[in-house]
Design a protein around this motif. Structure first.
Motif, mmCIF file in Angstrom:
data_model
loop_
_atom_site.group_PDB
_atom_site.id
_atom_site.type_symbol
_atom_site.label_atom_id
_atom_site.label_comp_id
_atom_site.label_asym_id
_atom_site.label_seq_id
_atom_site.Cartn_x
_atom_site.Cartn_y
_atom_site.Cartn_z
ATOM 1 N N PHE A 31 4.267 1.176 4.337
ATOM 2 C CA PHE A 31 3.542 2.335 4.843
ATOM 3 C C PHE A 31 2.484 1.944 5.865
ATOM 4 O O PHE A 31 2.201 2.677 6.798
ATOM 5 N N MET A 32 1.896 0.748 5.671
ATOM 6 C CA MET A 32 0.899 0.310 6.646
ATOM 7 C C MET A 32 1.532 0.143 8.023
ATOM 8 O O MET A 32 0.945 0.469 9.040
ATOM 9 N N VAL A 34 4.326 1.594 9.105
ATOM 10 C CA VAL A 34 4.881 2.848 9.629
ATOM 11 C C VAL A 34 3.793 3.809 10.093
ATOM 12 O O VAL A 34 3.979 4.584 11.015
ATOM 13 N N THR A 35 2.628 3.715 9.475
ATOM 14 C CA THR A 35 1.590 4.705 9.715
ATOM 15 C C THR A 35 1.104 4.740 11.153
ATOM 16 O O THR A 35 0.848 3.715 11.756
ATOM 17 N N VAL A 36 1.023 5.948 11.676
ATOM 18 C CA VAL A 36 0.257 6.170 12.892
ATOM 19 C C VAL A 36 -0.840 7.126 12.493
ATOM 20 O O VAL A 36 -0.584 8.186 11.949
ATOM 21 N N PHE B 27 -2.409 5.249 2.404
ATOM 22 C CA PHE B 27 -1.488 5.193 3.542
ATOM 23 C C PHE B 27 -0.400 6.259 3.449
ATOM 24 O O PHE B 27 0.038 6.787 4.453
ATOM 25 N N THR B 31 0.071 8.888 6.548
ATOM 26 C CA THR B 31 1.256 8.695 7.380
ATOM 27 C C THR B 31 1.821 10.004 7.919
ATOM 28 O O THR B 31 1.928 10.978 7.204
ATOM 29 N N THR B 32 2.163 9.975 9.196
ATOM 30 C CA THR B 32 3.009 11.040 9.741
ATOM 31 C C THR B 32 4.247 10.356 10.295
ATOM 32 O O THR B 32 4.163 9.562 11.221
#
Lengths: 158, 181
Positions: A31-32, A34-36, B27, B31-32
């Motif tokens: 998730f880190m 992928v996260t924007v 997170f 997250t998007t």
């Protein structure tokens, strides 16, 4: 031997949770990566129209967003219901666009600057008047790469 | 003594999972995942008081106008949005060598004009149809020339096709009939 047998009979062995942190960490890293981070809070209602000729914007860091739509309910008492432009976190006027684009440019390496794209996230019910004004301003500021944000349309036109 | 030391060295990692969980949840919320998608356009550069050097002939221009009521006017006739794509393709290719349609795909020009009162949804739908017409033509051409889909072609070959059928959509200043009402 009798001791061993007794223990077995009494309690079921507990599940080892030693690998749990590892699993969680893997998820965490996923998730880190992928996260924007959401960079701005929307103050206007935007539901983008649908289209079929859609291209993906690859580099998110090269995209600057311009939102156009009606102010949300809680801002309507101050800003009215006419469609407005939002840049970053604030309501803006069309004259704020050149400065906004310059500020976006500062964060980007010089050789990548020609690849910058302005993403117009425009609500489907907005009339073209404000959109045309924004487009003209973008042309005047030399920001010619534009992306009209849209969703994929599943079914064919009726 | 030796046993004691060993006990001190190991540290308690059971709270590690909790910490990782907290971070994970943070997170997850932040997250998007939606990918930015849309119709890409290159706008023409702005120049003050520029006139078009030589206006293209009527024959080679495909006028598309959208009014305040979101109605289409294509070359002087009303048209349904669903028919626009086929009409555009016919105009560009001109398979029957009609004198009223474009001389060749290279000469074809699409002139789009909307009103300030046109809805954005309609405008984008029309733009989408025009682009769809072109991408279908490219696809056909690619299959005809190289036998593979347009999207699988290397860049140089895409360029050949784009030169053969160039995408020219010119947009004129929007009309403003809304204000007259």
């Amino acid at each position: 031997m009798s001791k061993f047998k007794k223990k077995r009979g009494k309690t079921t062995p507990a599940i080892s949770t030693a690998s749990l942190p590892d699993i969680i960490f893997i998820l965490l890293f996923f998730f880190m990566v992928v996260t924007v981070m959401k960079n701005s809070e929307l103050k206007v209602d935007v539901s983008v129209p649908e289209a079929t000729e859609i291209q993906k914007l690859v580099k998110k860091s090269l995209v600057s967003y311009l939102y156009i739509g009606r102010p949300m309910k809680n801002y309507q008492s101050v800003y009215g219901t006419a469609p407005r432009l939002q840049l970053n976190d604030k309501f803006a006027t069309i004259d704020d666009i050149p400065l906004f684009l310059e500020k976006e440019k500062l964060d980007i390496q010089e050789q990548l600057q020609p690849l910058m794209t302005a993403s117009l996230r425009v609500d489907r019910d907005v009339t073209m008047g404000i959109v045309s004004d924004v487009k003209t301003k973008l042309r005047k500021s030399g920001q010619l790469k534009v992306n009209y944000s849209a969703r994929k349309r599943a079914q064919a036109l009726k | 003594m030796a046993k004691n030391k060993k006990n001190e060295a190991g540290f308690n990692a059971s709270s590690m999972a909790d910490v990782a969980f907290l971070l994970l949840i943070f997170f997850l919320v932040a997250t998007t995942i939606d990918i930015e998608k849309g119709i890409s356009v290159i706008l023409p550069p702005y120049c003050e008081g520029c006139e078009e050097p030589n206006p293209p002939s009527k024959r080679n221009t495909f006028f598309v106008k959208i009014n305040t009521q979101d109605q289409l006017l294509v070359r002087g006739n009303e048209l349904d949005l669903a028919q626009l794509k086929d009409r555009t393709k016919e105009f560009i290719l001109n398979p029957t060598k009609n004198k009223n349609l474009s001389k060749s795909p290279r000469h074809a020009l699409i002139a789009l004009q909307n009103d300030r009162g046109t809805s954005y949804e309609m405008y984008l739908a029309v733009y989408n149809e025009l682009k769809a017409a072109y991408s279908e033509l490219w696809e056909d051409k690619a299959r005809q020339l190289f036998g593979i889909a347009y999207n699988d072609l290397p860049r140089a070959k895409k360029k050949i096709i784009r030169k053969e059928i160039p995408l020219v959509i010119s947009e004129s200043e929007p009309t403003n009939y809304q204000a007259l009402k």
